[in-house]
Design an enzyme around this catalytic site. Structure first.
Site, mmCIF file in Angstrom:
data_model
loop_
_atom_site.group_PDB
_atom_site.id
_atom_site.type_symbol
_atom_site.label_atom_id
_atom_site.label_comp_id
_atom_site.label_asym_id
_atom_site.label_seq_id
_atom_site.Cartn_x
_atom_site.Cartn_y
_atom_site.Cartn_z
ATOM 1 N N ARG A 13 -2.483 -13.514 -0.813
ATOM 2 C CA ARG A 13 -1.856 -12.231 -1.182
ATOM 3 C C ARG A 13 -0.422 -12.428 -1.661
ATOM 4 O O ARG A 13 0.056 -11.684 -2.511
ATOM 5 C CB ARG A 13 -1.912 -11.245 -0.008
ATOM 6 C CG ARG A 13 -1.269 -11.760 1.255
ATOM 7 C CD ARG A 13 -1.412 -10.762 2.384
ATOM 8 N NE ARG A 13 -1.110 -11.363 3.664
ATOM 9 C CZ ARG A 13 -0.525 -10.735 4.664
ATOM 10 N NH1 ARG A 13 -0.163 -9.474 4.530
ATOM 11 N NH2 ARG A 13 -0.308 -11.325 5.807
ATOM 12 N N SER A 40 1.855 -5.344 3.054
ATOM 13 C CA SER A 40 0.644 -6.159 3.218
ATOM 14 C C SER A 40 0.189 -6.774 1.905
ATOM 15 O O SER A 40 -0.374 -7.853 1.871
ATOM 16 C CB SER A 40 -0.497 -5.305 3.785
ATOM 17 O OG SER A 40 -0.187 -4.871 5.084
ATOM 18 N N GLU A 61 -6.727 6.641 -1.536
ATOM 19 C CA GLU A 61 -7.203 5.605 -2.461
ATOM 20 C C GLU A 61 -7.979 6.189 -3.643
ATOM 21 O O GLU A 61 -7.921 5.665 -4.754
ATOM 22 C CB GLU A 61 -8.072 4.593 -1.703
ATOM 23 C CG GLU A 61 -7.322 3.778 -0.655
ATOM 24 C CD GLU A 61 -7.163 4.502 0.680
ATOM 25 O OE1 GLU A 61 -7.729 5.612 0.835
ATOM 26 O OE2 GLU A 61 -6.468 3.970 1.560
ATOM 27 N N PHE A 86 -10.886 -0.691 1.203
ATOM 28 C CA PHE A 86 -10.452 0.591 0.636
ATOM 29 C C PHE A 86 -10.370 0.527 -0.892
ATOM 30 O O PHE A 86 -10.234 1.547 -1.559
ATOM 31 C CB PHE A 86 -9.104 1.012 1.232
ATOM 32 C CG PHE A 86 -9.048 0.850 2.734
ATOM 33 C CD1 PHE A 86 -10.135 1.229 3.526
ATOM 34 C CD2 PHE A 86 -7.943 0.305 3.353
ATOM 35 C CE1 PHE A 86 -10.102 1.062 4.898
ATOM 36 C CE2 PHE A 86 -7.910 0.131 4.729
ATOM 37 C CZ PHE A 86 -8.993 0.509 5.501
ATOM 38 N N HIS A 112 -6.950 -8.849 1.999
ATOM 39 C CA HIS A 112 -7.596 -8.766 3.310
ATOM 40 C C HIS A 112 -9.116 -8.687 3.190
ATOM 41 O O HIS A 112 -9.780 -8.000 3.962
ATOM 42 C CB HIS A 112 -7.053 -7.570 4.096
ATOM 43 C CG HIS A 112 -5.607 -7.701 4.498
ATOM 44 N ND1 HIS A 112 -4.608 -7.969 3.597
ATOM 45 C CD2 HIS A 112 -4.999 -7.603 5.704
ATOM 46 C CE1 HIS A 112 -3.441 -8.027 4.219
ATOM 47 N NE2 HIS A 112 -3.648 -7.815 5.507
#
Lengths: 317, 281
Positions: A13, A40, A61, A86, A112
């Site tokens: 990430r 994140s 979202e 999501f 993630h």
């Protein structure tokens, strides 16, 4: 056997974040949208450097995906950022109608992914996203293996016109591909040459495949490791050329064996060259809480599992 | 600029197009289409500042997004009669190999359509995104959108409605077709929404009422008011009170014709109530 050096563990990430930072400087049309996960997703630098091109949508979202589709009208290249769960399952119909069917140039960037999200557990560990995304006509699906490759892929997809799903992860993993590499969408990367077994891996499992190849080498087995960073369009030729030599194949991915890389490979093989195949993947199950290493061990997604699968598939030749 | 009579004549012709399109293929959605005929005609003939040729990016012109894509007959008829594609192509509505799909899509390259719609509740987000891009491009033109009232039951709308107010998307005029009907019955019977006006105001939008949503002059006046309120830090919502099935007496004031085509006899009755003003396709 060619070996690779881990230059230090880093999270994929952060590779995305670095790529986005680079794009912020080089491509004025790139805009970023985030659903309350800026830290994140490592989008903080882009936000700080280009606040006018950063859109915080909150925990919404569906609106984020629809807005991204709308933002393409007028020439922007939207990158959306949230967790893989999501980014896909939660917003499948928005992606299907407003992005894919509408031919919109949206880059859906998902962190993630898979079990290595760890302690948050199954609600957040999506293992079905590759399948969901690859079924959408026109969608490009990419799952990068390390920091350097994720950074390169992030930069490359801005130049590709069309919807893209870019999948990466949370944990710090080996960083072993070249810095400042050129990322070619749809082009497999041959990591080791081998005669006895083909190992096709994607995402976090690529490094594990290299570790497995080392163990196999010590046992006198020569494994050809191929990094399939692009699951769709799939580099069928690279796979077929390799199995012509080796006569068997292991596919390895942090995803359900239903709908993942393994099934895409099976389709190519069944159609052109039926070949024994073993799947290193989750087997139609949800995940659970635990450390990434514990989970990859328990669900059979590490170097040991790949090594065992290679030996098993060789016996089936 | 066309006068009211010319707009009225076009509206009458559009109604004929709608009836003939859905009759031919015995499918489609005449009720909501008829109810919004005046709005579409006013929007495309007078309200929007638009270019004659179609460019997907729509830079330097107003944009329109249809969220309740099932009223594609009125959209297609007005797009064709506004010059985006040949009027004869209305003959292909819902047929195999047509650009005029059951619900609008960009996929077949039909000029005038900028996003697919049909799966409900997605148009607010798309319109908001397009409006944000207009701001980034320093393009002072507006974004218009149309939504069904029943469609507001979809949750995604309210994500977008919240975003637009919080982020001062004040170059957007979103119109709600407040006809009070949806497939299973009246909106009050299916899932009562309470005051739509109070909801938009509570979310921080400026609301403009058009009580006579089937009156061309009332639409022009209301939309002019809406336009005058843009650029003031708030998104604009127009509540357009229409009669579903307007202009065809047996289709009015009922949800029965939401998604049902007239038979031969019903078509003749409907056409008799709407004179051929500009020539059938």
């Amino acid at each position: 056997m060619k070996t690779y050096t881990n230059t230090g563990n880093k999270d994929t990430r952060s590779g995305f974040g670095a790529g986005l930072t680079e794009l912020g400087k080089t491509n004025q049309n790139v805009v970023a949208l985030c659903a309350d996960l800026t830290g994140s997703l490592k989008m903080g630098d882009f936000k700080a450097n280009h606040p006018e091109r950063f859109f915080q949508v909150g925990i919404a979202e569906a609106n984020m995906i629809g807005m991204a589709a709308g933002m393409t009208i007028g020439g922007k290249i939207p990158f959306t950022g949230t967790f893989a769960n999501f980014s896909t399952g939660r917003v499948y119909d928005q992606i299907r109608q407003s992005v894919a069917y509408s031919d919109k140039n949206v880059k859906i960037c998902a962190s993630h992914a898979g079990l290595t999200l760890g302690e948050d557990g199954a609600t957040h560990q999506i293992l079905e996203d590759i399948g969901l995304m690859k079924m959408l006509p026109g969608m490009t699906v990419i799952n990068t293996c390390d920091y350097n490759q994720t950074k390169a892929a992030t930069i490359a997809i801005a130049e590709h016109h069309g919807p893209v799903y870019l999948r990466f992860g949370r944990p710090k993993v080996a960083n072993f591909t070249p810095e400042n590499q050129t990322f070619e969408i749809g082009k497999a990367v041959h990591l080791t040459k081998g005669q006895d077994v083909t190992i096709v891996a994607t995402g976090h499992l690529v490094w594990e495949a290299l570790e497995a190849a080392k163990s196999l080498h010590d046992k006198g087995i020569s494994a050809e490791v191929i990094n399939i960073h692009t699951i769709k369009p799939l580099d069928s030729k690279a796979i077929l050329d390799s199995v012509t030599k080796t006569g068997c194949i292991v596919t390895a991915e942090e995803h359900n064996f239903l709908g993942g890389l393994g099934e895409s490979v099976s389709r190519v093989l069944a159609q052109h060259q039926p070949t024994p195949q073993e799947y290193v993947a989750t087997h139609d199950t949800f995940g659970e809480s635990g450390t990434p290493a514990q989970l990859m061990e328990k669900y059979g997604l590490n170097a040991d599992a790949i090594e065992n699968a290679a030996e098993k598939v060789m016996r089936r030749k | 600029m066309p006068n009211t009579q010319e707009l009225q004549d076009l509206t009458t012709q559009v109604r004929r197009d709608i009836l003939r399109m859905v009759h031919k293929v015995n499918s489609g959605h005449p009720g909501g289409s008829l109810g919004c005929a005046e709005f579409f005609v006013a929007l495309y003939q007078q309200i929007m500042d638009r270019k004659d040729d179609f460019h997907m990016d729509g830079i330097g012109e107003d944009l329109f997004f249809l969220s309740n894509g099932h009223i594609s007959p009125v959209f297609y008829s007005v797009l064709a009669r506004s010059g985006y594609f040949p009027v004869d192509e209305l003959n292909t509505f819902r047929l195999i190999d047509s650009r005029l799909q059951g619900h609008p899509t960009t996929h077949e390259g039909l000029p005038g359509v900028r996003v697919a719609s049909g799966s409900l509740g997605q148009g607010f987000s798309v319109a908001i995104g397009a409006a944000e891009t207009k701001k980034l491009n320093k393009d002072n033109h507006l974004v218009y959108s149309l939504h069904g009232d029943g469609e507001l039951q979809e949750g995604q709308n309210w994500e977008g409605i919240m975003y637009a107010a919080a982020n001062k998307v004040d170059n957007l005029i979103a119109t709600i077709d407040l006809n009070g009907q949806q497939i299973d019955g009246s909106t009050d019977d299916v899932l009562a929404m309470g005051s739509v006006k109070a909801k938009f105001e509570a979310f921080g939008w400026t609301v403009v009422d058009i009580d006579q949503g089937n009156d061309i002059d009332a639409i022009l006046a209301g939309m002019a008011t809406a336009k005058s309120l843009t650029g003031q830090g708030k998104p604009i919502c127009v509540l357009l009170r229409t009669v579903m099935g307007n202009g065809v007496d047996f289709m009015m004031h009922t949800h029965a014709w939401h998604g049902k085509a007239p038979n031969d006899e019903q078509l003749e009755i409907g056409l008799a109530q709407n004179a051929e003003t500009l020539g059938d396709y």
